[in-house]
Design an enzyme around this catalytic site. Structure first.
Site, PDB file in Angstrom:
ATOM      1  N   GLU A 100     -10.458  -1.831   4.063  1.00  0.00           N
ATOM      2  CA  GLU A 100      -9.130  -1.301   4.360  1.00  0.00           C
ATOM      3  C   GLU A 100      -8.946   0.056   3.691  1.00  0.00           C
ATOM      4  O   GLU A 100      -9.698   0.442   2.795  1.00  0.00           O
ATOM      5  CB  GLU A 100      -8.036  -2.263   3.862  1.00  0.00           C
ATOM      6  CG  GLU A 100      -8.024  -3.611   4.570  1.00  0.00           C
ATOM      7  CD  GLU A 100      -6.864  -4.484   4.133  1.00  0.00           C
ATOM      8  OE1 GLU A 100      -6.155  -4.980   5.026  1.00  0.00           O
ATOM      9  OE2 GLU A 100      -6.664  -4.678   2.919  1.00  0.00           O
ATOM     10  N   ASP A 137       0.800  -1.232   0.000  1.00  0.00           N
ATOM     11  CA  ASP A 137       0.000   0.000   0.000  1.00  0.00           C
ATOM     12  C   ASP A 137       0.834   1.285   0.000  1.00  0.00           C
ATOM     13  O   ASP A 137       1.794   1.412   0.766  1.00  0.00           O
ATOM     14  CB  ASP A 137      -0.874   0.063   1.255  1.00  0.00           C
ATOM     15  CG  ASP A 137      -1.733  -1.161   1.458  1.00  0.00           C
ATOM     16  OD1 ASP A 137      -1.708  -2.064   0.606  1.00  0.00           O
ATOM     17  OD2 ASP A 137      -2.431  -1.210   2.491  1.00  0.00           O
TER      18      ASP A 137
END
Length: 667
Positions: A213, A39
């Site tokens: 998320e 990420d």
């Protein structure tokens, strides 16, 4: 001429031809020099720099103990790698989060003239997740963790992570959106250190195929009208996305500083990207008001197969940076994404066509073109009598191509990577065709396609729909075709721009050249030439000698093995026979030894503490049968051996990740 530009104009200088040139290595997307990335984190703009932090495992090619890697850019296109920003500590590893410029010093962290950058991130310790903060007073170059961490303890939730923080000007407060299971929790704060729970969003809303998320919440004008704004809540979904596995959804509605309200039907899922490889995208904080754009990028992978993608010495890439806007369509207000204008700066000499007619029997008008990094802009005229399917085949080669097309009868933009190259490394990768609903606008379908060595990003009708996919074609698959099936199609305009490589010179400093990997994983990084191995790993140069001084700075990195890094000399071409001098962090030794037919035997050793993550200078002088070895200019070994009289120079890593910088020899 255009073919030459595509294939030749953007190669690196000969001395650096291997830097960022490995198999599948993207040429204009961001990738770490080495090791695992996922990420994007801490996206913030300050003092002329776009900061990109990212989930990083510095010691391996698969997900592991998370750190924050770090890079900066002045133009969103060329990136400067910086040292790891945040390391794990006793409170846990460093999971995803965000960063902001604390312009009013609400935190009290400012110590000089620079405004503090404050990072807000999740820490995970054996599955227990809390929110912590750190701050920087030197433009993000060094970070101090807050002594009062965690800023938000875990309230008893298994999944409790990925804080995205922004300043809510109307009430002069900070707002945090945080993922917790399949909900978004909202917190508020006046100082970034003490946080109060505000609200929850998500029950019965959107897709719940997997854990939620990496949320992001921001306000955008609709159709560019400053007096008509709506809030967008972006949420990544760990599984069950529209094309399988992980993906992203979004909600459009209102936010009053405490609660977010979705204006669409609760069971309506709005997908951000219809490809398999766009996840965890978050936007940059603190873009100047004179710019006014909402900018973001995402992780270009999918958790179903991310750990197995066959790239080395790095794994994973980000998407190109994109601008986000809101557009009022017949079905409602929707997010559109367009590539940032800064990418135009890396275009080479373009090729243009107008008013083409393509049929199934057409000669391929693009047959003279060849490349692996380019941008396509095409506008097709579509009518009831047009071809049932049309588009492009990119990265074509021996039985390989990726199809980017439009299915007129079903009104769908699509990418088909089933014949794109390596599709067998994981069974979840080859799932056929990804499609996105797309209606012609005024009888036209636009495709803007960004192709790189291992990806395609397709923007339909000025970004109304996007499909992002990883592809793994052979390096030689560089062809490009236009095609039509079951009828003809007219192309109003077509432009193709070759895109330049954005990675420059290698940061590895050495007067020894011609490095060739024997085994293990080796690459050039800002710290030097990095080697990694669970056993012995060798790289040899083309240089050889008999009497010399050979030296290097060596750092054994924390992580797998805590082993050793060595200078190799008087070696044969296979590194089976030769001398080595090493620093060994596992046994606290400087050691001089030799390999004979691959079998090691110690000649001499010196006991001394060798710490991980500490730089040592190791120097060997060879004069006939005599060898003197110096650690930080201190003589530690003086011995004799007559086994080998001449051979190549090289480097060795044993059971470790190690970096070598300023590798030099003198005769």
């Amino acid at each position: 001429m255009f073919t030459l530009l595509l294939t030749m104009a953007f190669s690196a200088d000969a001395a650096d031809s291997s830097y960022y040139d490995e198999e599948y290595r993207p040429q204009y997307h961001f990738t770490p020099e080495a090791n695992w990335m996922n990420d994007p984190n801490g996206m913030v703009y300050y003092a002329g720099e776009y900061h990109l932090f990212y989930q990083y495992h510095p010691y391996g090619l698969q997900w592991g103990p998370m750190h924050w890697g770090h890079a900066v850019s002045k133009d969103l296109v060329t990136w400067e790698h910086l040292p790891v920003a945040l390391y794990p500590d006793e409170k846990g590893t460093i999971f995803s989060g965000s960063a902001v410029v604390d312009k009013n010093n609400t935190s009290g962290f400012q110590t000089g003239k620079e405004k503090p950058l404050v990072a807000i991130y999740t820490q995970d310790r054996e599955g227990h997740q809390v929110q912590s903060i750190a701050y920087s007073n030197d433009k993000g170059r060094t970070w101090t963790k807050y002594a009062g961490n965690p800023a938000i303890p875990n309230p008893g939730k298994k999944d409790f992570r990925d804080p995205k923080v922004f300043w809510y000007e109307k009430e002069k407060k900070w707002v945090m959106v945080l993922a917790a299971g399949d909900r978004i929790l909202m917190y508020t704060s006046k100082n970034l250190k003490q946080w109060a729970y505000a609200s929850e969003f998500g029950q019965g809303q959107g897709s719940h195929g997997g854990v939620w998320e990496c949320p992001d919440l921001f306000e955008l004008p609709v159709d560019g009208k400053p007096n008509q704004k709506k809030w967008v809540l972006q949420v990544s979904v760990g599984n069950g996305a529209v094309s399988g596995g992980s993906g992203m959804q979004y909600f459009v509605g209102d936010f009053d500083g405490t609660h977010f309200k979705n204006e669409n039907p609760s069971d309506k899922v709005l997908w951000t990207d219809y490809g398999r490889d766009f996840y965890a995208a978050v936007s940059w904080s603190d873009i100047p008001s004179r710019d006014g754009r909402r900018l973001w990028l995402g992780w270009m992978s999918n958790w179903q197969y991310a750990n197995d993608v066959p790239t080395s010495p790095w794994r994973s890439t980000t998407s190109i940076p994109r601008e986000l806007k809101l557009k009022a369509l017949t079905e409602g207000v929707r997010v559109i994404q367009t590539p940032v204008k800064e990418l135009e700066a890396i275009r080479g000499t373009s090729k243009k066509w107008k008013n083409l007619s393509i049929s199934p029997a057409s000669h391929n008008v693009l047959s003279g073109l060849s490349g692996d990094a380019y941008e396509i802009n095409a506008e097709f005229k579509v009518s009831p009598g047009s071809a049932a399917e049309f588009g492009f085949k990119v990265r074509t080669g021996e039985k390989q191509f990726t199809k980017v097309g439009y299915d007129r009868r079903n009104g769908k933009l699509f990418v088909d990577r089933s014949k794109s190259g390596n599709v067998t490394f994981n069974p979840a990768f080859d799932t056929g065709k990804e499609t996105a609903p797309l209606k012609p606008v005024n009888g036209k379908v636009k495709m803007r396609i960004f192709v790189d060595r291992s990806s395609v990003e397709v923007f339909g009708n000025d970004g109304q729909q996007v499909i992002t996919d990883v592809i793994l074609p052979d390096r030689s698959s560089k062809g490009l075709e236009l095609y039509a099936a079951n009828g003809d199609v007219k192309i109003k305009s077509l432009r193709i721009h070759p895109l330049k490589k954005v990675w420059g010179t290698s940061p590895f400093m050495s007067n020894v050249t011609g490095w060739t990997t024997v085994n293990g994983t080796w690459t050039d990084t800002i710290e030097g030439k990095q080697g990694r191995s669970d056993g012995d790993s060798f790289i040899l140069s083309s240089a050889s000698g008999s009497d010399f001084t050979y030296e290097s700075d060596i750092t054994i990195k924390d992580g797998n093995g805590r082993g050793a890094g060595a200078l190799m000399f008087r070696s044969d071409k296979d590194a089976k026979n030769g001398y080595l001098a090493n620093v060994d962090a596992k046994h606290d030794l400087v050691k001089f030894f030799k390999f004979e037919n691959g079998v090691a035997s110690v000649i001499a050793e010196y006991k001394t503490p060798i710490d991980v993550n500490k730089k040592y200078h190791l120097k060997t002088k060879a004069n006939g049968n005599r060898f003197t070895i110096y650690l930080d200019d201190r003589l530690v070994i003086d011995t004799n051996d007559s086994t080998f009289s001449e051979g190549q120079f090289g480097l060795n890593v044993w059971d470790a990740t190690a970096v070598f910088q300023n590798v030099n020899k003198e005769s």
